[in-house]
Design an enzyme around this catalytic site. Structure first.
Site: not given
Length: 754
Positions: A190, A278, A338
């Site tokens: 991440d 990410h 995301e």
């Protein structure tokens, strides 16, 4: 003769009743369990063997021998524990466990079923399975036929935000096996750290696995001032180029050993390398992977990989080639959640690619990236999993969708209707990093993964459930355990498919299980102590009393601001309160473990006078603001978009904005003079005002949290205002009231006027 007959009949009835109420506290509850009288004596002379044809069950045999390692005594009774491969058991993870007074027999289709049978056996034994007492173990006789309903029963752990080392991951695997979870989803990369060695790109772990402290670390250190479970472990720090750096990673050799350890316990490790978003741990080292050739944060999330450059796919395929070779799992998780897609717009390379591929939006451009990676995964003999964002822009029917966004309510149906396999992990139930309260476990136990408007055919595509644990604010093993236990046990039963409406039965078994958690030295969250509100009031005097979740719990308290310990005063059944007092209250288990600390303020009040009003109408005035606010103080009247009347606390908007705020304004009618209790639950922030003063402050961005308070009201009409802000991700807003002679329940239309 008649007397003898009735005596025999009575004894028979008593025996059946005793068998039906036998204390088998197994979680998850077996599909079929038949009690029997007596017990099996597991002693030092007990033979533990595998029947012919079961050589692949050797890891299970070793597990049984590990239990037997605690037994030192000898017995003259000849008895045995036998493992069998049984072709009549058709379910891959099915098992039959039979315990009689002479033998324990385990029959399985394969190794996973053997471990689930052993888990049930350990729970039958109880705490003695974890103690080196040297005594013969008494195992209650029983017959169990069992198999899971869902093939996927997962636990996800984010090791990027905060790192967890290999010894602890092995401990996690042991505990997963104990409660029959079979998928361990590791979120390995991440923005905050790259945790798995990639030999093609050694800098990903040499540099990308380490960081100076970030804002999440700082938040944890601030919390550590009052709770040591938030302190960053020293073992995860090292000095690099003169700088103190936090982090860690797993070499491929270390991960290979962990994979083997998990497989020997019936658990498959699922790797996740999250992209195209990410990815800052990689793009900080390789900024050429992004659209503009720079790393960092964009508007909401980090700059993603660019899906319009062949160099991106070269990097991704090199990484996933090593991941595919390392992990024997049938699945690889791509992430794809995301993603900040704004930088993809108006880039010549992206415009050209979109034109060539017939893509109409950046959502379809992400879909192009996902589809291309899926084809690469398939070439390596793997299946792709992605978070439910992969549905946006279209996805192939062969991808597996992990549903997490509870507020996107039609996502499971869209995926299942297209033929996609779906793993249910909605944040409202399954995000174990969310705060807990007295309703958390009961709500989770009521989670039905086959709901969401699915028809019979679509339900066939739901393959299971999973808990997700994101570790931005979980830096230690102690804090991790506090967040996941015991709610992990409720999900175990949901995932096994035996959760039902009998919450009382489950809760009884859960209380027995806490003794096993103690024996395993697990730092679980103790169930809530009930019977009081955080802000309590009285006119003349009051009694502080506590409803204990366990009969043997000791509740202790202080009034000097200190934290209760094992030498603090024990709270009696009723403690008379005559002056304004601040109490700190905590429950202690029999083993001495302390649960949450409850701060209770008792305030002496006079009854609040009502307002002299007339010509009122039923209901409240409702105001709607479709704007993002961080808290209720930021609500601005210039953003007002709708005004209506509600009967009580409803949000009468057909389609709310992703982020919005509301106000309910009017009068609360106190039907009698007395002390009223209010409980306000919200996700995100809320504030309750009565009599023009703040009664409950539950403001700010947070998950579903309940706060409570009391107020002394004289009969009549009192000014009322409820403010609420939703930051995004689905909302909860619930107000309950307890009248002086009533019980706590949802407010109703008889209470409100305007």
């Amino acid at each position: 003769m008649k007397i003898k007959f009735f005596i025999a009949l009575l004894l028979c009835v008593k025996l059946v009743a005793a068998q039906q109420s036998a204390p088998y506290a197994i979680i998850p509850k077996p599909v079929k369990i038949t009690s029997a009288p007596g017990s099996f004596a597991w002693s030092g002379s007990t033979k533990i063997t595998i029947a012919k044809g079961g050589a692949d069950l050797m890891p299970a045999l070793n597990e049984l021998k590990a239990i037997a390692g605690a037994i030192k005594t000898k017995s003259t009774q000849a008895n045995a524990i036998v493992l069998h491969k049984d072709a009549t058991i058709t379910a891959e993870e099915g098992y039959r466990l039979t315990v009689n007074q002479k033998q324990i027999e385990i029959r399985v289709a394969g190794l996973p079923g053997a471990f689930w049978a052993i888990s049930s056996l350990k729970q039958l034994i109880g705490t003695e399975a974890f103690a080196s007492s040297g005594k013969t173990i008494k195992v209650p006789c029983v017959a169990i036929e069992d198999q899971p309903r869902f093939a996927w029963r997962g636990i996800h752990l984010d090791v990027s935000r905060h790192f967890f080392d290999l010894p602890y991951l092995r401990k996690m695997i042991d505990r997963m096996a104990y409660y029959k979870f079979n998928k361990f989803h590791l979120h390995l990369t991440d923005d905050q750290g790259w945790r798995i060695e990639i030999k093609k790109y050694p800098e990903l772990t040499a540099k990308g696995a380490w960081r100076t402290l970030n804002n999440q670390d700082s938040a944890c250190l601030e919390l550590a001032k009052t709770n040591p479970d938030f302190a960053l472990p020293e073992k995860h720090f090292k000095t690099i180029d003169g700088k103190r750096m936090y982090g860690g990673f797993y070499t491929q050799e270390e991960m290979r050993a962990l994979i083997a350890y998990a497989l020997d316990r019936g658990i498959e490790i699922i790797p996740e390398i999250d992209m195209p978003g990410h990815m800052m741990a990689a793009t900080q080292l390789m900024p050429w992977l992004t659209t503009q050739g720079k790393s960092g944060m964009a508007k909401n999330f980090s700059e993603p990989l660019c899906p319009c450059k062949e160099t991106t796919f070269e990097f991704a395929e090199n990484v996933f080639s090593e991941i595919a070779a390392l992990f024997p799992s049938r699945y690889i998780h791509l992430g794809a959640d995301e993603v900040e897609k704004e930088s993809w717009k108006h880039l010549p390379e992206c415009e050209e690619l979109m034109k060539r591929e017939g893509l109409k939006s950046v959502d379809e451009l992400q879909s192009y990236f996902v589809r291309r990676m899926e084809k690469f995964f398939n070439s390596k003999g793997k299946k792709l999993i992605g978070w439910d964002e992969i549905l946006e822009g279209g996805v192939s029917s062969t991808a597996t969708v992990m549903y997490w966004r509870s507020w996107v309510k039609d996502a499971p149906k869209i995926a299942a209707a297209k033929g996609n396999r779906v793993i249910m992990t909605p944040s409202a139930y399954c995000y174990f990093d969310y705060k807990q309260d007295n309703g958390t476990i009961k709500t989770l136990y009521g989670f039905n993964p086959l709901a969401f408007g699915l028809d019979a055919k679509e339900r066939e595509n739901v393959i299971g459930v999973q808990a997700n644990i994101w570790t931005e604010y979980i830096p230690t093993e102690n804090r991790l355990e506090y967040m996941i236990f015991p709610r992990m046990l409720a999900l175990a039963e949901v995932g096994w498919g035996t959760a039902d409406a009998d919450w009382t039965n489950f809760n009884t078994r859960l209380q027995t299980q806490t003794k096993l958690l103690d024996a395993m030295h697990i730092n679980y969250r103790m169930p809530d102590i009930l019977g009081f509100t955080e802000k309590s009031v009285f006119v003349d005097s009051a009694y502080l009393s506590a409803q204990k979740p366990f009969a043997d719990m000791l509740v202790r308290y202080t009034t000097d601001g200190t934290v209760p310990n094992q030498s603090s005063k024990i709270l009696p059944d009723q403690l008379l309160v005559k002056t304004s007092t601040h109490f700190n209250v905590a429950g202690f288990s029999k083993s001495g473990y302390r649960g949450d600390i409850y701060a209770i303020d008792y305030e002496k009040q006079a009854y609040l006078k009502p307002e002299n009003v007339s010509s009122l109408q039923k209901g409240l005035r409702f105001y709607y603001y479709p704007v993002f606010y961080k808290n209720t103080k930021a609500i601005n009247e210039k953003d007002l978009a709708a005004e209506k009347t509600t009967k009580a606390i409803e949000i009468p908007v057909g389609q709310t904005a992703p982020s919005f705020a509301t106000r309910h304004v009017g009068y609360f009618y106190a039907a009698e003079t007395g002390v009223y209790s209010f409980a306000l639950r919200s996700d995100d922030g809320s504030v309750l005002k009565i009599g023009n003063k703040t009664l409950i402050d539950n403001d700010g961005m947070h998950s579903s949290v309940e706060k409570s308070a009391q107020i002394a009201l004289e009969k009549g009409y009192h000014p009322f205002e409820l403010l609420f802000v939703e930051g995004g991700g689905g909302y909860t807003l619930q107000l309950q009231c307890k009248t002086p002679k009533g019980k706590l329940e949802d407010v109703n239309e008889a209470m409100f006027f305007h």
